[in-house]
Design a protein around this motif. Sequence first.
Motif, PDB file in Angstrom:
ATOM      1  N   GLN A 263       0.838  -1.195   0.000  1.00 38.90           N
ATOM      2  CA  GLN A 263       0.000   0.000   0.000  1.00 38.90           C
ATOM      3  C   GLN A 263       0.873   1.245   0.000  1.00 38.90           C
ATOM      4  OE1 GLN A 263      -2.925   0.089   3.074  1.00 38.90           O
ATOM      5  NE2 GLN A 263      -3.677   2.131   2.543  1.00 38.90           N
ATOM      6  N   LYS A 264       0.730   2.083  -0.988  1.00 36.39           N
ATOM      7  CA  LYS A 264       1.527   3.290  -1.096  1.00 36.39           C
ATOM      8  C   LYS A 264       0.735   4.486  -0.577  1.00 36.39           C
ATOM      9  CE  LYS A 264       4.664   0.872  -3.155  1.00 36.39           C
ATOM     10  NZ  LYS A 264       5.907   0.491  -2.439  1.00 36.39           N
ATOM     11  N   GLY A 265       1.467   5.480  -0.112  1.00 40.46           N
ATOM     12  CA  GLY A 265       0.797   6.677   0.355  1.00 40.46           C
ATOM     13  C   GLY A 265       1.500   7.249   1.570  1.00 40.46           C
ATOM     14  N   GLY A 266       1.073   8.437   1.982  1.00 45.28           N
ATOM     15  CA  GLY A 266       1.689   9.086   3.126  1.00 45.28           C
ATOM     16  C   GLY A 266       1.394   8.348   4.417  1.00 45.28           C
ATOM     17  N   ARG A 267       2.352   8.382   5.304  1.00 41.20           N
ATOM     18  CA  ARG A 267       2.137   7.706   6.575  1.00 41.20           C
ATOM     19  C   ARG A 267       1.494   8.643   7.581  1.00 41.20           C
ATOM     20  NH1 ARG A 267       8.482   7.473   8.232  1.00 41.20           N
ATOM     21  NH2 ARG A 267       9.076   8.399   6.279  1.00 41.20           N
ATOM     22  N   PRO A 268       0.883   8.099   8.607  1.00 45.85           N
ATOM     23  CA  PRO A 268       0.246   8.950   9.613  1.00 45.85           C
ATOM     24  C   PRO A 268       1.256   9.887  10.253  1.00 45.85           C
ATOM     25  CG  PRO A 268      -0.444   6.659   9.855  1.00 45.85           C
ATOM     26  CD  PRO A 268       0.660   6.672   8.853  1.00 45.85           C
ATOM     27  N   ALA A 269       0.850  11.132  10.416  1.00 42.55           N
ATOM     28  CA  ALA A 269       1.749  12.122  10.999  1.00 42.55           C
ATOM     29  C   ALA A 269       1.873  11.912  12.501  1.00 42.55           C
ATOM     30  CB  ALA A 269       1.224  13.528  10.711  1.00 42.55           C
ATOM     31  N   LEU A 270       2.966  12.369  13.031  1.00 36.06           N
ATOM     32  CA  LEU A 270       3.155  12.394  14.475  1.00 36.06           C
ATOM     33  C   LEU A 270       2.141  13.365  15.069  1.00 36.06           C
ATOM     34  CD1 LEU A 270       5.146  11.424  16.738  1.00 36.06           C
ATOM     35  CD2 LEU A 270       6.477  13.466  16.250  1.00 36.06           C
ATOM     36  N   THR A 271       1.355  12.914  16.013  1.00 38.78           N
ATOM     37  CA  THR A 271       0.297  13.753  16.560  1.00 38.78           C
ATOM     38  C   THR A 271       0.831  14.650  17.678  1.00 38.78           C
ATOM     39  OG1 THR A 271      -0.343  12.193  18.298  1.00 38.78           O
ATOM     40  CG2 THR A 271      -1.330  11.875  16.105  1.00 38.78           C
ATOM     41  N   PRO A 272       0.125  15.757  17.959  1.00 34.86           N
ATOM     42  CA  PRO A 272       0.537  16.611  19.090  1.00 34.86           C
ATOM     43  C   PRO A 272       0.607  15.837  20.403  1.00 34.86           C
ATOM     44  CG  PRO A 272      -1.040  17.758  17.702  1.00 34.86           C
ATOM     45  CD  PRO A 272      -0.992  16.347  17.202  1.00 34.86           C
ATOM     46  N   ARG A 273      -0.298  14.892  20.600  1.00 37.12           N
ATOM     47  CA  ARG A 273      -0.269  14.091  21.833  1.00 37.12           C
ATOM     48  C   ARG A 273       0.993  13.257  21.910  1.00 37.12           C
ATOM     49  NH1 ARG A 273      -0.636   9.124  23.363  1.00 37.12           N
ATOM     50  NH2 ARG A 273      -0.982   8.384  21.231  1.00 37.12           N
ATOM     51  N   ARG A 275       3.836  13.839  20.351  1.00 37.72           N
ATOM     52  CA  ARG A 275       4.989  14.722  20.518  1.00 37.72           C
ATOM     53  C   ARG A 275       5.121  15.163  21.970  1.00 37.72           C
ATOM     54  NH1 ARG A 275       8.229  17.413  17.307  1.00 37.72           N
ATOM     55  NH2 ARG A 275       7.054  16.808  15.472  1.00 37.72           N
ATOM     56  N   ALA A 276       4.012  15.534  22.578  1.00 40.64           N
ATOM     57  CA  ALA A 276       4.045  15.986  23.968  1.00 40.64           C
ATOM     58  C   ALA A 276       4.495  14.876  24.907  1.00 40.64           C
ATOM     59  CB  ALA A 276       2.664  16.494  24.380  1.00 40.64           C
ATOM     60  N   ALA A 277       4.163  13.639  24.559  1.00 40.87           N
ATOM     61  CA  ALA A 277       4.541  12.509  25.413  1.00 40.87           C
ATOM     62  C   ALA A 277       6.011  12.154  25.300  1.00 40.87           C
ATOM     63  CB  ALA A 277       3.682  11.291  25.062  1.00 40.87           C
ATOM     64  N   VAL A 278       6.593  12.353  24.130  1.00 39.55           N
ATOM     65  CA  VAL A 278       7.978  11.916  23.878  1.00 39.55           C
ATOM     66  C   VAL A 278       8.993  13.031  24.087  1.00 39.55           C
ATOM     67  CG1 VAL A 278       9.532  11.020  22.077  1.00 39.55           C
ATOM     68  CG2 VAL A 278       7.221  10.088  22.320  1.00 39.55           C
ATOM     69  N   LEU A 279       8.602  14.285  23.851  1.00 39.47           N
ATOM     70  CA  LEU A 279       9.541  15.391  23.960  1.00 39.47           C
ATOM     71  C   LEU A 279      10.267  15.459  25.301  1.00 39.47           C
ATOM     72  CD1 LEU A 279      10.826  17.900  22.743  1.00 39.47           C
ATOM     73  CD2 LEU A 279       8.798  19.214  23.469  1.00 39.47           C
ATOM     74  N   ASP A 299      13.857  25.532  18.400  1.00 46.30           N
ATOM     75  CA  ASP A 299      12.747  25.154  17.525  1.00 46.30           C
ATOM     76  C   ASP A 299      12.346  23.690  17.724  1.00 46.30           C
ATOM     77  OD1 ASP A 299      15.461  24.975  16.210  1.00 46.30           O
ATOM     78  OD2 ASP A 299      14.304  23.813  14.762  1.00 46.30           O
ATOM     79  N   TRP A 300      13.242  22.865  18.222  1.00 47.85           N
ATOM     80  CA  TRP A 300      12.906  21.470  18.477  1.00 47.85           C
ATOM     81  C   TRP A 300      11.922  21.328  19.632  1.00 47.85           C
ATOM     82  CZ3 TRP A 300      18.364  18.743  18.129  1.00 47.85           C
ATOM     83  CH2 TRP A 300      18.765  18.715  16.780  1.00 47.85           C
ATOM     84  N   LEU A 301      11.806  22.368  20.423  1.00 49.69           N
ATOM     85  CA  LEU A 301      10.870  22.334  21.546  1.00 49.69           C
ATOM     86  C   LEU A 301       9.502  22.866  21.158  1.00 49.69           C
ATOM     87  CD1 LEU A 301      13.276  23.790  24.253  1.00 49.69           C
ATOM     88  CD2 LEU A 301      12.715  21.386  23.871  1.00 49.69           C
ATOM     89  N   THR A 302       9.402  23.496  19.997  1.00 50.58           N
ATOM     90  CA  THR A 302       8.166  24.192  19.679  1.00 50.58           C
ATOM     91  C   THR A 302       7.583  23.901  18.302  1.00 50.58           C
ATOM     92  OG1 THR A 302       9.428  26.079  18.835  1.00 50.58           O
ATOM     93  CG2 THR A 302       8.804  26.144  21.152  1.00 50.58           C
ATOM     94  N   THR A 303       8.416  23.528  17.313  1.00 56.21           N
ATOM     95  CA  THR A 303       7.901  23.440  15.949  1.00 56.21           C
ATOM     96  C   THR A 303       7.377  22.064  15.617  1.00 56.21           C
ATOM     97  OG1 THR A 303      10.084  22.922  15.047  1.00 56.21           O
ATOM     98  CG2 THR A 303       9.486  25.242  15.182  1.00 56.21           C
ATOM     99  N   GLY A 304       6.829  21.946  14.402  1.00 55.04           N
ATOM    100  CA  GLY A 304       6.199  20.706  13.969  1.00 55.04           C
ATOM    101  C   GLY A 304       7.172  19.712  13.391  1.00 55.04           C
ATOM    102  N   VAL A 305       6.611  18.736  12.717  1.00 54.81           N
ATOM    103  CA  VAL A 305       7.372  17.618  12.184  1.00 54.81           C
ATOM    104  C   VAL A 305       8.181  18.030  10.977  1.00 54.81           C
ATOM    105  CG1 VAL A 305       7.174  15.305  11.182  1.00 54.81           C
ATOM    106  CG2 VAL A 305       5.644  16.010  13.011  1.00 54.81           C
ATOM    107  N   GLU A 306       9.411  17.540  10.884  1.00 51.86           N
ATOM    108  CA  GLU A 306      10.215  17.696   9.681  1.00 51.86           C
ATOM    109  C   GLU A 306       9.919  16.510   8.774  1.00 51.86           C
ATOM    110  OE1 GLU A 306      14.241  19.941  11.004  1.00 51.86           O
ATOM    111  OE2 GLU A 306      14.107  17.853  11.526  1.00 51.86           O
TER     112      GLU A 306
END
Length: 314
Positions: A263-273, A275-279, A299-306
């Motif tokens: 199955q091809k396609g984009g993978r699920p993005a890292l969710t805010p929840r 990120r907050a749990a792992v940061l 910026d690693w403490l505040t920005t979104g996914v690369e």
Amino acid sequence: MALPDFLVIGVPKAGTTALHAALSRHPGLFLPAVKEPKFFLSEGPPPARGGPGDAQTYQEHVWRRADYEALFDPAAEDALLGEATPFYLYDLDAQNRIRRLLPKARLVVLLRNPVDRAHSNWTHLWAAGLEAERDFVRACALEEQRRAAGWAHFWHYVSQGRYGAQLAHLFSLFSRDQVLLLRYRELREEPVATLDKVCDFLGVATGQLGVVPSENVTPFVADTPVNAVLRALLRTGGQIGHHFPVPVRQVARGPLLTALQRQKGGRPALTPRQRAAVLPYFVEDIALLEEVTGLSYADWLTTGVEPDTIDDGS
């Protein structure tokens, strides 16, 4: 005897495969076809077992010095020699071995937001059928248990991203002018300028490389009942496959992996929840990283996914 003049030493899931491929095209550089020989990861034979698939990976290590030197035999006489094994930064013993054998080597380090790096690492193993834990946050929490069981570096989702401690050790061994520190986003957003920066650091002609190859982007693998069976089969193969010759393993594993990654396609993005749990695993080390490098990583403490747009290799 041929030994490398430079090494790309880190980090996994931060563009090292793409950088290796790009630098291999430079007429003044030689990098062996074997990407990640892992020579400096052990004094002798690597361990015989570990987590799913680890034993097979260990069999691929180029750990004998004669075999390692032979990788560079095809190089032109005047070429600058290098190789890329992104686990060298993480493995402090590997850093020590590099210092003993290659004290004048130039070292290239690519860093990536540690939360995004960890998520990409987990996704890679999930897509390969080796990661049984479907929840990324839970997989991170399992790290200490897995490390205690001897699972290999690539399973260390959190520890690999603690760059501050790793660089502090590196700078105790090598002068700062021997180390080029880059960020993943530089290679992704400004590939030509970044490649020129690497070439200038290595002392070869700039303006020779105009593109970073797009390689190893992990396909999306859905969490379905059929895929669960395929992953279980792949994990079983990962545990016992080292007992069989490589051609036999490839014949058995290939169709299973193709089916899993159909199955091809984009993978699920890292969710805010998530990120907050792992940061929190990384906050203290990010402060150390800023202290060690004199650079800001706020910026690693505040920005979104690369996003993974250039490289998803290990």
